[in-house]
Write a protein that holds these residues in place. Structure first.
Motif, PDB file in Angstrom:
ATOM      1  N   PRO A 235      -3.543   0.583   5.897  1.00 21.39           N
ATOM      2  CA  PRO A 235      -3.217   1.546   6.946  1.00 21.39           C
ATOM      3  C   PRO A 235      -1.763   1.981   6.846  1.00 21.39           C
ATOM      4  O   PRO A 235      -1.000   1.430   6.070  1.00 21.39           O
ATOM      5  CB  PRO A 235      -3.454   0.716   8.215  1.00 21.39           C
ATOM      6  N   SER A 236      -1.355   2.926   7.648  1.00 21.17           N
ATOM      7  CA  SER A 236       0.047   3.343   7.635  1.00 21.17           C
ATOM      8  C   SER A 236       0.892   2.336   8.434  1.00 21.17           C
ATOM      9  O   SER A 236       2.067   2.146   8.127  1.00 21.17           O
ATOM     10  CB  SER A 236       0.206   4.744   8.205  1.00 21.17           C
ATOM     11  N   HIS A 237       0.269   1.729   9.433  1.00 25.36           N
ATOM     12  CA  HIS A 237       0.940   0.685  10.213  1.00 25.36           C
ATOM     13  C   HIS A 237      -0.015  -0.484  10.392  1.00 25.36           C
ATOM     14  O   HIS A 237      -1.209  -0.288  10.612  1.00 25.36           O
ATOM     15  CB  HIS A 237       1.348   1.197  11.604  1.00 25.36           C
ATOM     16  N   GLN A 238       0.526  -1.688  10.277  1.00 23.99           N
ATOM     17  CA  GLN A 238      -0.277  -2.895  10.480  1.00 23.99           C
ATOM     18  C   GLN A 238       0.550  -3.880  11.291  1.00 23.99           C
ATOM     19  O   GLN A 238       1.680  -4.209  10.904  1.00 23.99           O
ATOM     20  CB  GLN A 238      -0.636  -3.502   9.123  1.00 23.99           C
ATOM     21  N   VAL A 239      -0.023  -4.307  12.385  1.00 25.90           N
ATOM     22  CA  VAL A 239       0.633  -5.324  13.210  1.00 25.90           C
ATOM     23  C   VAL A 239      -0.211  -6.585  13.146  1.00 25.90           C
ATOM     24  O   VAL A 239      -1.435  -6.526  13.283  1.00 25.90           O
ATOM     25  CB  VAL A 239       0.770  -4.858  14.671  1.00 25.90           C
TER      26      VAL A 239
ATOM     27  N   ILE B  23      -4.250  -7.719   4.419  1.00 23.92           N
ATOM     28  CA  ILE B  23      -4.538  -7.046   3.150  1.00 23.92           C
ATOM     29  C   ILE B  23      -4.070  -5.607   3.266  1.00 23.92           C
ATOM     30  O   ILE B  23      -4.516  -4.876   4.150  1.00 23.92           O
ATOM     31  CB  ILE B  23      -6.031  -7.097   2.796  1.00 23.92           C
ATOM     32  N   LEU B  24      -3.190  -5.236   2.385  1.00 22.20           N
ATOM     33  CA  LEU B  24      -2.711  -3.858   2.334  1.00 22.20           C
ATOM     34  C   LEU B  24      -3.419  -3.160   1.181  1.00 22.20           C
ATOM     35  O   LEU B  24      -3.495  -3.705   0.079  1.00 22.20           O
ATOM     36  CB  LEU B  24      -1.190  -3.824   2.122  1.00 22.20           C
ATOM     37  N   ARG B  25      -3.884  -1.951   1.467  1.00 20.59           N
ATOM     38  CA  ARG B  25      -4.729  -1.276   0.481  1.00 20.59           C
ATOM     39  C   ARG B  25      -4.061  -0.046  -0.090  1.00 20.59           C
ATOM     40  O   ARG B  25      -3.320   0.658   0.588  1.00 20.59           O
ATOM     41  CB  ARG B  25      -6.059  -0.885   1.134  1.00 20.59           C
ATOM     42  N   CYS B  26      -4.386   0.197  -1.331  1.00 17.77           N
ATOM     43  CA  CYS B  26      -3.803   1.311  -2.065  1.00 17.77           C
ATOM     44  C   CYS B  26      -4.871   1.897  -2.982  1.00 17.77           C
ATOM     45  O   CYS B  26      -5.654   1.158  -3.579  1.00 17.77           O
ATOM     46  CB  CYS B  26      -2.616   0.797  -2.879  1.00 17.77           C
ATOM     47  N   VAL B  27      -4.885   3.220  -3.071  1.00 13.40           N
ATOM     48  CA  VAL B  27      -5.714   3.878  -4.074  1.00 13.40           C
ATOM     49  C   VAL B  27      -4.765   4.603  -5.015  1.00 13.40           C
ATOM     50  O   VAL B  27      -4.183   5.631  -4.659  1.00 13.40           O
ATOM     51  CB  VAL B  27      -6.707   4.865  -3.444  1.00 13.40           C
ATOM     52  N   PRO B  28      -4.565   4.056  -6.209  1.00 16.99           N
ATOM     53  CA  PRO B  28      -3.663   4.714  -7.164  1.00 16.99           C
ATOM     54  C   PRO B  28      -4.277   6.004  -7.704  1.00 16.99           C
ATOM     55  O   PRO B  28      -5.442   6.297  -7.450  1.00 16.99           O
ATOM     56  CB  PRO B  28      -3.535   3.662  -8.285  1.00 16.99           C
ATOM     57  N   ILE B  29      -3.483   6.735  -8.438  1.00 16.56           N
ATOM     58  CA  ILE B  29      -3.978   7.949  -9.082  1.00 16.56           C
ATOM     59  C   ILE B  29      -4.977   7.555 -10.164  1.00 16.56           C
ATOM     60  O   ILE B  29      -4.756   6.590 -10.904  1.00 16.56           O
ATOM     61  CB  ILE B  29      -2.799   8.765  -9.632  1.00 16.56           C
TER      62      ILE B  29
ATOM     63  N   ASP C 242       8.185 -11.319   6.526  1.00 16.10           N
ATOM     64  CA  ASP C 242       7.356 -10.411   5.724  1.00 16.10           C
ATOM     65  C   ASP C 242       7.303  -9.013   6.333  1.00 16.10           C
ATOM     66  O   ASP C 242       6.763  -8.088   5.705  1.00 16.10           O
ATOM     67  CB  ASP C 242       5.926 -10.948   5.601  1.00 16.10           C
ATOM     68  N   SER C 243       7.842  -8.861   7.518  1.00 12.67           N
ATOM     69  CA  SER C 243       7.869  -7.540   8.144  1.00 12.67           C
ATOM     70  C   SER C 243       8.675  -6.583   7.277  1.00 12.67           C
ATOM     71  O   SER C 243       9.848  -6.846   6.985  1.00 12.67           O
ATOM     72  CB  SER C 243       8.497  -7.618   9.540  1.00 12.67           C
ATOM     73  N   ALA C 244       8.062  -5.505   6.872  1.00 11.78           N
ATOM     74  CA  ALA C 244       8.710  -4.564   5.948  1.00 11.78           C
ATOM     75  C   ALA C 244       7.790  -3.377   5.740  1.00 11.78           C
ATOM     76  O   ALA C 244       6.639  -3.375   6.156  1.00 11.78           O
ATOM     77  CB  ALA C 244       8.978  -5.236   4.594  1.00 11.78           C
ATOM     78  N   MET C 245       8.332  -2.377   5.057  1.00  6.77           N
ATOM     79  CA  MET C 245       7.507  -1.271   4.567  1.00  6.77           C
ATOM     80  C   MET C 245       7.086  -1.634   3.159  1.00  6.77           C
ATOM     81  O   MET C 245       7.932  -1.958   2.328  1.00  6.77           O
ATOM     82  CB  MET C 245       8.318   0.023   4.568  1.00  6.77           C
ATOM     83  N   TYR C 246       5.799  -1.600   2.904  1.00 11.64           N
ATOM     84  CA  TYR C 246       5.266  -1.946   1.588  1.00 11.64           C
ATOM     85  C   TYR C 246       4.813  -0.671   0.893  1.00 11.64           C
ATOM     86  O   TYR C 246       3.984   0.080   1.415  1.00 11.64           O
ATOM     87  CB  TYR C 246       4.115  -2.937   1.723  1.00 11.64           C
ATOM     88  N   PHE C 247       5.350  -0.454  -0.292  1.00 10.93           N
ATOM     89  CA  PHE C 247       5.003   0.733  -1.073  1.00 10.93           C
ATOM     90  C   PHE C 247       4.170   0.348  -2.280  1.00 10.93           C
ATOM     91  O   PHE C 247       4.524  -0.557  -3.026  1.00 10.93           O
ATOM     92  CB  PHE C 247       6.265   1.438  -1.587  1.00 10.93           C
ATOM     93  N   CYS C 248       3.107   1.066  -2.468  1.00 12.53           N
ATOM     94  CA  CYS C 248       2.310   0.954  -3.682  1.00 12.53           C
ATOM     95  C   CYS C 248       2.748   2.079  -4.615  1.00 12.53           C
ATOM     96  O   CYS C 248       3.139   3.167  -4.156  1.00 12.53           O
ATOM     97  CB  CYS C 248       0.840   1.102  -3.316  1.00 12.53           C
TER      98      CYS C 248
ATOM     99  N   GLN D 219       3.693   0.156   6.970  1.00 18.34           N
ATOM    100  CA  GLN D 219       4.690  -0.579   7.753  1.00 18.34           C
ATOM    101  C   GLN D 219       4.022  -1.817   8.331  1.00 18.34           C
ATOM    102  O   GLN D 219       3.136  -1.706   9.182  1.00 18.34           O
ATOM    103  CB  GLN D 219       5.244   0.301   8.872  1.00 18.34           C
ATOM    104  N   LEU D 220       4.413  -2.992   7.852  1.00 15.60           N
ATOM    105  CA  LEU D 220       3.846  -4.245   8.336  1.00 15.60           C
ATOM    106  C   LEU D 220       4.800  -4.878   9.341  1.00 15.60           C
ATOM    107  O   LEU D 220       5.984  -5.080   9.046  1.00 15.60           O
ATOM    108  CB  LEU D 220       3.618  -5.213   7.174  1.00 15.60           C
ATOM    109  N   SER D 221       4.278  -5.164  10.504  1.00 16.90           N
ATOM    110  CA  SER D 221       5.062  -5.846  11.537  1.00 16.90           C
ATOM    111  C   SER D 221       4.407  -7.177  11.854  1.00 16.90           C
ATOM    112  O   SER D 221       3.240  -7.217  12.260  1.00 16.90           O
ATOM    113  CB  SER D 221       5.128  -5.001  12.808  1.00 16.90           C
ATOM    114  N   VAL D 222       5.140  -8.255  11.635  1.00 14.42           N
ATOM    115  CA  VAL D 222       4.625  -9.594  11.910  1.00 14.42           C
ATOM    116  C   VAL D 222       5.284 -10.095  13.192  1.00 14.42           C
ATOM    117  O   VAL D 222       6.522 -10.145  13.288  1.00 14.42           O
ATOM    118  CB  VAL D 222       4.922 -10.552  10.743  1.00 14.42           C
ATOM    119  N   LEU D 223       4.447 -10.431  14.170  1.00 20.65           N
ATOM    120  CA  LEU D 223       4.977 -10.834  15.477  1.00 20.65           C
ATOM    121  C   LEU D 223       4.921 -12.352  15.658  1.00 20.65           C
ATOM    122  O   LEU D 223       4.086 -13.032  15.052  1.00 20.65           O
ATOM    123  CB  LEU D 223       4.171 -10.153  16.588  1.00 20.65           C
TER     124      LEU D 223
END
Lengths: 114, 113
Positions: free
Chosen positions: A8-12, A20-26, A86-92, A110-114
């Motif tokens: 997703p664009s944001h994950q809390v 799990i952060l997902r990416c669809v590469p070219i 681990d809170s950060a912006m994750y780029f694929c 954008q991952l936010s860990v509370l």
């Protein structure tokens, strides 16, 4: 122009949970990467992936992290037990060649860990 | 290990003024240099790159950068900025033996009317 898609664009999440952060590469790209950016800090390399295996990883990428290309189109980053730091912006990112002469980045999760 | 320094965290300029965003890198025998731009809520987009050849590199949106080996610098310039150039700019380096990028901390370019 082709693009790398991240969801997703944001994950809390709560500390200790798995994400799990997902990416669809070219589609014709062969090299895949994860980078992250903690707020106010540099964009940092996490891991590169080629031919279904990790080709390089940074010291950040410890046993809590794993990557997978489960179905030939998605490229995922799993954090087993999240920590506050681990809170950060994750780029694929993906590229056709190893040299990153034209590296395409996604818009990030954008991952936010509370 | 490679390192990249972007000394300016923020650069405010007026529209139509020239701008230079500074980037210095740690020395290496063979490096490739990149500038990326990140517009709000978007990913990193390649502005320009230096791989070899001419030290003056032209990129998209009227930006250019000059590779200076003796000063280990790769400063980004634009002669006349627009409001739409407001974004974060990242300098990055890849040495000739690896496939990973090392980024600077970024410079926020703020263009006002």
């Amino acid at each position: 122009e082709p693009e790398v898609t991240q969801t997703p664009s944001h994950q809390v999440t709560q500390m200790g949970q798995e994400v799990i952060l997902r990416c669809v590469p070219i589609s014709n790209h062969l090299y895949f990467y994860w980078y992250r950016q903690i707020l106010g800090q540099k964009v940092e390399f996490l891991v590169s992936f080629y031919n279904n295996e990790i080709s390089e990883k940074s010291e950040i990428f410890d046993d809590q992290f794993s990557v997978e290309r489960p179905d030939g189109s998605n490229f995922t980053l799993k954090i087993r037990s999240t920590k506050l730091e681990d809170s950060a912006m994750y780029f694929c990112a993906s590229s056709e060649t190893r040299r990153n002469e034209k590296l395409f980045f996604g818009s990030g999760t954008q991952l936010s860990v509370l | 290990a490679q390192s990249v320094t972007q000394l300016d965290s923020q650069v405010p300029v007026f529209e139509e003024a020239p701008v230079e965003l500074r980037c210095n890198y740690s020395s290496s025998v063979s490096v490739y240099l990149f500038w990326y731009v990140q517009y709000p809520n978007q990913g990193l987009q390649l502005l320009l790159k230096y791989l070899s050849g001419s030290t003056l590199v032209k990129g998209i949106n009227g930006f250019e950068a000059e590779f200076n080996k003796s000063q280990t610098s790769f400063h980004l310039r634009k002669p006349s900025v627009h409001i739409s150039d407001t974004a974060e700019y990242f300098c990055a380096v890849m040495d000739g033996y690896r496939s990973t990028l090392t980024f600077g901390k970024g410079t926020m370019l703020l263009v006002s009317p």
